[in-house]
Design a protein around this motif. Sequence first.
Motif, PDB file in Angstrom:
ATOM      1  N   ASP A  37       0.826  -1.210   0.000  1.00 33.55           N
ATOM      2  CA  ASP A  37       0.000   0.000   0.000  1.00 33.55           C
ATOM      3  C   ASP A  37       0.858   1.258   0.000  1.00 33.55           C
ATOM      4  O   ASP A  37       0.489   2.267  -0.604  1.00 33.55           O
ATOM      5  CB  ASP A  37      -0.924   0.002   1.226  1.00 33.55           C
ATOM      6  CG  ASP A  37      -1.991  -1.075   1.145  1.00 33.55           C
ATOM      7  OD1 ASP A  37      -2.508  -1.291   0.043  1.00 33.55           O
ATOM      8  OD2 ASP A  37      -2.300  -1.698   2.178  1.00 33.55           O
ATOM      9  N   ILE A  38       1.994   1.203   0.679  1.00 33.53           N
ATOM     10  CA  ILE A  38       2.865   2.375   0.741  1.00 33.53           C
ATOM     11  C   ILE A  38       3.463   2.681  -0.624  1.00 33.53           C
ATOM     12  O   ILE A  38       3.559   3.846  -1.036  1.00 33.53           O
ATOM     13  CB  ILE A  38       3.992   2.154   1.773  1.00 33.53           C
ATOM     14  CG1 ILE A  38       3.389   2.091   3.182  1.00 33.53           C
ATOM     15  CG2 ILE A  38       5.037   3.253   1.688  1.00 33.53           C
ATOM     16  CD1 ILE A  38       4.403   1.728   4.248  1.00 33.53           C
ATOM     17  N   LEU A  39       3.870   1.625  -1.340  1.00 33.56           N
ATOM     18  CA  LEU A  39       4.538   1.801  -2.634  1.00 33.56           C
ATOM     19  C   LEU A  39       3.580   1.787  -3.816  1.00 33.56           C
ATOM     20  O   LEU A  39       4.012   1.740  -4.968  1.00 33.56           O
ATOM     21  CB  LEU A  39       5.596   0.707  -2.821  1.00 33.56           C
ATOM     22  CG  LEU A  39       6.716   0.683  -1.768  1.00 33.56           C
ATOM     23  CD1 LEU A  39       7.677  -0.458  -2.037  1.00 33.56           C
ATOM     24  CD2 LEU A  39       7.458   2.025  -1.745  1.00 33.56           C
ATOM     25  N   ALA A  40       2.273   1.821  -3.546  1.00 36.78           N
ATOM     26  CA  ALA A  40       1.292   1.831  -4.633  1.00 36.78           C
ATOM     27  C   ALA A  40       1.440   3.098  -5.469  1.00 36.78           C
ATOM     28  O   ALA A  40       1.753   4.178  -4.954  1.00 36.78           O
ATOM     29  CB  ALA A  40      -0.116   1.748  -4.063  1.00 36.78           C
ATOM     30  N   THR A  41       1.237   2.965  -6.783  1.00 40.71           N
ATOM     31  CA  THR A  41       1.400   4.121  -7.677  1.00 40.71           C
ATOM     32  C   THR A  41       0.330   5.181  -7.431  1.00 40.71           C
ATOM     33  O   THR A  41       0.584   6.369  -7.625  1.00 40.71           O
ATOM     34  CB  THR A  41       1.325   3.660  -9.146  1.00 40.71           C
ATOM     35  OG1 THR A  41       0.100   2.940  -9.359  1.00 40.71           O
ATOM     36  CG2 THR A  41       2.508   2.759  -9.482  1.00 40.71           C
TER      37      THR A  41
END
Length: 272
Positions: A37-41
Amino acid sequence: MSKSWKILAIGILACVLVLALTPYVWILLTSFKGRLDILATQPTWFFMPTFANYPAVFIDKEYLPLVFNSLVISLGSTALSILIGAPAAYVFARTDFAGKEDLFFFFLTTRMAPPIAIAVPLFLFFTTIGLTDTIYAVVIAHTSFNLSLVVWMMRGFFAEIPKEIDEAAMMDGRSKLGAFVRVIVPLAAPGLAATAVLCFIMSWNEFLYAFILVAFEGRPLTVGIPGLITPHGTLWGQVAAVAVVATLPIIVFTFLVQRHLVRGLTFGAVKG
């Protein structure tokens, strides 16, 4: 004020509030996100929360003692700055002596130099006396730059208190020191609270001196955050968890002295 102006003022305050709180809300949400979720675009506001970041950083990586170190350093430097700076400010506000304004300006100049300019001399000094890599070195370093703030702010607060109060206290049998401790200090409590909050925040958030003076023992929380940047990437969830915990003491401390803080920040603003 007309109704339209009130609506405009409320709208402006609401915009400022949103701008101020959005970064903190985002950090708070990030601390409960998983890595995907943190690295989601696309930014994700709704997700399945996880509490794994907090135990991962504070228990597994043993960051909990760093919180204690930060508290000791901030409270210690704040108390020491107030203990030394308040009497000095009282002398500047009440006593006339040769070179007073020059000496007062000297106190202020200690904050004008860039911190990095005295970081190396401080390191060499503490190395010579054997205090490197200890909490005491950071407390003394933070006191050195907080002291001028205390003297500058408290001089104004003490100057707002009429001198007749000192004279009345001494006529009642108090010494000059007794009048200061028993009468003037309670009257200046709002100013002391406002000054203490600023000193605490500056010490809590300070990074440079703490990074240079301590390597292992006595590390505060600010120095521990760079350790979460690894060769495999930044642990953003754990960084956010540390950031959230780092804000809590400031919020709690500010709320504890809120009554005095509001009065202290407006002390002397209205006369009559």
